[in-house]
Design an enzyme around this catalytic site. Structure first.
Site, short mmCIF file in Angstrom:
data_model
loop_
_atom_site.label_atom_id
_atom_site.label_comp_id
_atom_site.label_asym_id
_atom_site.label_seq_id
_atom_site.Cartn_x
_atom_site.Cartn_y
_atom_site.Cartn_z
N GLY A 29 0.81 -1.22 0.00
CA GLY A 29 0.00 0.00 0.00
C GLY A 29 0.84 1.27 0.00
N GLY A 81 0.45 -1.22 6.52
CA GLY A 81 -0.54 -0.17 6.74
C GLY A 81 -1.88 -0.76 7.16
CB ALA A 82 -4.46 -0.43 9.03
CG ASP A 83 -7.94 -0.48 4.10
OD1 ASP A 83 -7.20 0.21 3.39
OD2 ASP A 83 -8.14 -1.69 3.88
N GLY A 94 -6.88 -4.64 3.49
CA GLY A 94 -7.31 -5.28 2.26
C GLY A 94 -7.70 -4.33 1.16
N GLY A 95 -7.57 -3.03 1.44
CA GLY A 95 -7.83 -2.05 0.39
C GLY A 95 -6.97 -2.32 -0.83
CD GLU A 102 -1.70 -6.42 3.26
OE1 GLU A 102 -2.89 -6.45 3.62
OE2 GLU A 102 -1.19 -5.46 2.65
CE LYS A 120 -5.45 4.97 5.67
NZ LYS A 120 -4.34 4.09 5.33
O1 DER Z 1 -4.45 -3.44 1.53
C1 DER Z 1 -3.91 -3.32 2.60
O2 DER Z 1 -4.04 -4.15 3.53
C2 DER Z 1 -3.13 -2.07 2.87
O3 DER Z 1 -2.10 -2.32 3.79
C3 DER Z 1 -4.10 -1.04 3.43
O4 DER Z 1 -4.66 -1.60 4.58
C4 DER Z 1 -3.43 0.28 3.71
O5 DER Z 1 -3.15 0.87 2.48
P1 DER Z 1 -2.64 2.38 2.42
O6 DER Z 1 -1.34 2.40 3.21
O7 DER Z 1 -2.40 2.61 0.94
O8 DER Z 1 -3.71 3.24 3.00
#
Ligand code: DER
Length: 212
Positions: A29, A81-83, A94-95, A102, A120
């Site tokens: 991400g 990262g995380a959504d 999972g974005g 992951e 976030k």
């Molecule tokens: O798809 C994912 O799991 C990414 O890690 C997502 O959760 C965070 O993506 P970003 O850093 O582009 O916001």
């Protein structure tokens, strides 16, 4: 400070947590993107496991040494990262369509560090929850799920079909259990607190690092 600046700050802080000789899981991400050059700049001897082709390509281009998860066996640290980040911490990921890999990388890591910009953290998780579905019997799986919508576009790194759960999230643990019991669901994007050891959130110039 822009969101991009916050992502870079959180990523650079997390890169500082990595020590020479470590086996490192790399997430996927836009927050992980600045992590890769920051890690490479430290000139450490690392073995890295990527959770997607995009991350693998960026890591190789930066000169990081890649290995497979089976090759390293377990990881000293994973950074991703995380959504959404809710109290617990419960995550939605999972974005970027790679949540199945992951979660396997997070589960194999002694330390799982989530890095994020200030947008976030949320008071409670809200839909959508990303899903990876087996292509076989997809229509029947979607009918049984009721609240799943196909996302379209690219498949997961392992060829799974990406969909999103748009139903209510009254209790993340209960929803996680329900989704794990559904035939055809490879994995979902809810990450339980047992997986997460550190959360690093950048808000403007400030870094908030909480350990769990
Ligand atoms: O798809 C994912 O799991 C990414 O890690 C997502 O959760 C965070 O993506 P970003 O850093 O582009 O916001």
């Amino acid at each position: 400070v822009t969101l991009e600046g916050e992502k870079r700050a959180a990523a650079e802080y997390a890169a500082g947590l990595v020590e020479d000789g470590m086996r490192v899981g790399l997430g996927t991400g836009t927050t992980v993107a600045p992590l890769i050059p920051a890690l490479a700049a430290r000139g450490l001897r690392l073995r890295c496991v990527a959770t997607s082709e995009a991350t693998a390509r960026a890591a190789e281009a930066a000169g990081l040494t890649l290995d497979t998860l089976d090759g390293v066996g377990e990881l000293d640290i994973a950074i991703d990262g995380a959504d959404q980040i809710a109290p617990g911490p419960w995550l939605i990921k999972g974005g970027g369509r790679a949540h199945t890999r992951e979660k396997l990388v997070a589960a194999a890591a002694a330390r799982f560090v989530v890095i994020a910009s200030h947008d976030k953290p949320v008071p409670r998780l809200t839909p959508p929850v990303p899903l990876e579905l087996l292509a076989f019997g997809l229509e029947a799986t979607l009918r049984r799920l009721e609240h799943a919508v196909l996302r379209g576009g690219a498949k997961s790194p392992d060829g799974g079909v990406i969909a999103d759960w748009t139903g209510p999230i009254d209790d993340p643990a209960q929803l996680a259990r329900r989704l794990e019991g559904e035939p055809g669901v490879v994995d979902h994007g809810l990450f339980a607190p047992t997986l997460v050891t550190d959360v690093v959130v950048a808000t403007g110039e400030a870094i908030d690092h909480t350990r769990h």
